[in-house]
Scaffold this active site. Structure first.
Site, PDB file in Angstrom:
ATOM      1  N   ILE A 289      18.158  37.403 -25.535  1.00  8.08           N
ATOM      2  CA  ILE A 289      19.400  37.495 -24.761  1.00  8.08           C
ATOM      3  C   ILE A 289      19.248  36.566 -23.553  1.00  8.08           C
ATOM      4  O   ILE A 289      18.610  36.927 -22.560  1.00  8.08           O
ATOM      5  CB  ILE A 289      19.659  38.952 -24.303  1.00  8.08           C
ATOM      6  CG1 ILE A 289      19.666  39.898 -25.507  1.00  8.08           C
ATOM      7  CG2 ILE A 289      20.972  39.038 -23.526  1.00  8.08           C
ATOM      8  CD1 ILE A 289      19.552  41.367 -25.147  1.00  8.08           C
ATOM      9  N   PRO A 290      19.807  35.352 -23.629  1.00 13.44           N
ATOM     10  CA  PRO A 290      19.561  34.332 -22.595  1.00 13.44           C
ATOM     11  C   PRO A 290      20.379  34.555 -21.325  1.00 13.44           C
ATOM     12  O   PRO A 290      21.304  33.802 -21.006  1.00 13.44           O
ATOM     13  CB  PRO A 290      19.953  33.036 -23.301  1.00 13.44           C
ATOM     14  CG  PRO A 290      21.036  33.456 -24.250  1.00 13.44           C
ATOM     15  CD  PRO A 290      20.646  34.838 -24.706  1.00 13.44           C
ATOM     16  N   CYS A 291      20.013  35.584 -20.569  1.00 11.37           N
ATOM     17  CA  CYS A 291      20.779  35.950 -19.379  1.00 11.37           C
ATOM     18  C   CYS A 291      20.777  34.849 -18.320  1.00 11.37           C
ATOM     19  O   CYS A 291      21.668  34.812 -17.477  1.00 11.37           O
ATOM     20  CB  CYS A 291      20.287  37.267 -18.802  1.00 11.37           C
ATOM     21  SG  CYS A 291      18.554  37.299 -18.372  1.00 11.37           S
ATOM     22  N   TYR A 292      19.830  33.925 -18.377  1.00 10.37           N
ATOM     23  CA  TYR A 292      19.797  32.830 -17.411  1.00 10.37           C
ATOM     24  C   TYR A 292      20.998  31.891 -17.566  1.00 10.37           C
ATOM     25  O   TYR A 292      21.294  31.108 -16.663  1.00 10.37           O
ATOM     26  CB  TYR A 292      18.484  32.041 -17.523  1.00 10.37           C
ATOM     27  CG  TYR A 292      18.266  31.383 -18.857  1.00 10.37           C
ATOM     28  CD1 TYR A 292      18.713  30.092 -19.088  1.00 10.37           C
ATOM     29  CD2 TYR A 292      17.618  32.057 -19.893  1.00 10.37           C
ATOM     30  CE1 TYR A 292      18.525  29.476 -20.323  1.00 10.37           C
ATOM     31  CE2 TYR A 292      17.420  31.464 -21.121  1.00 10.37           C
ATOM     32  CZ  TYR A 292      17.869  30.174 -21.326  1.00 10.37           C
ATOM     33  OH  TYR A 292      17.685  29.562 -22.547  1.00 10.37           O
TER      34      TYR A 292
END
Length: 106
Positions: free
Chosen positions: A54-57
């Site tokens: 989950i690429p929250c960045y």
């Protein structure tokens, strides 16, 4: 709506942000089903159970500003991860016109 269910919906949207693109908290909220969830998106990403998937960045504020409270290494780590994908950062800010994920509905 139950918190876990809303978080799962948010995570599913965030997983779809392509490499080299960013989305705003509000955009993620709208795509997850409730445009008023921008703050909920922030809470969900802060407790992201799987940062590798989950690429929250890739989520920034509506002006493109990086998060000072980025949970997985701070603003410098968020900047580093985005730059590795070709997103240009100037003064801890992304050019939203250039790098915003254009997807608005599924």
């Amino acid at each position: 709506m139950e918190q876990k269910n809303s978080y799962e919906r948010i995570y599913e949207v965030v997983k779809k942000i392509p490499r080299g693109r960013v989305a705003s908290y509000g955009q993620i909220a709208a795509l997850a089903g409730n445009p008023r969830w921008a703050r909920v998106v922030g809470y969900a990403l802060h407790v992201n159970p799987d940062p590798e998937t989950i690429p929250c960045y890739r989520v920034v504020n509506r002006e493109g500003r990086l998060s000072e409270a980025f949970a997985f290494g701070g603003v410098n780590r968020q900047k580093q991860l985005l730059e590795q994908e070709g997103v240009e950062i100037k003064d801890n800010c992304v050019d939203m016109e250039r790098f915003r994920w254009k997807k608005m509905v599924f």
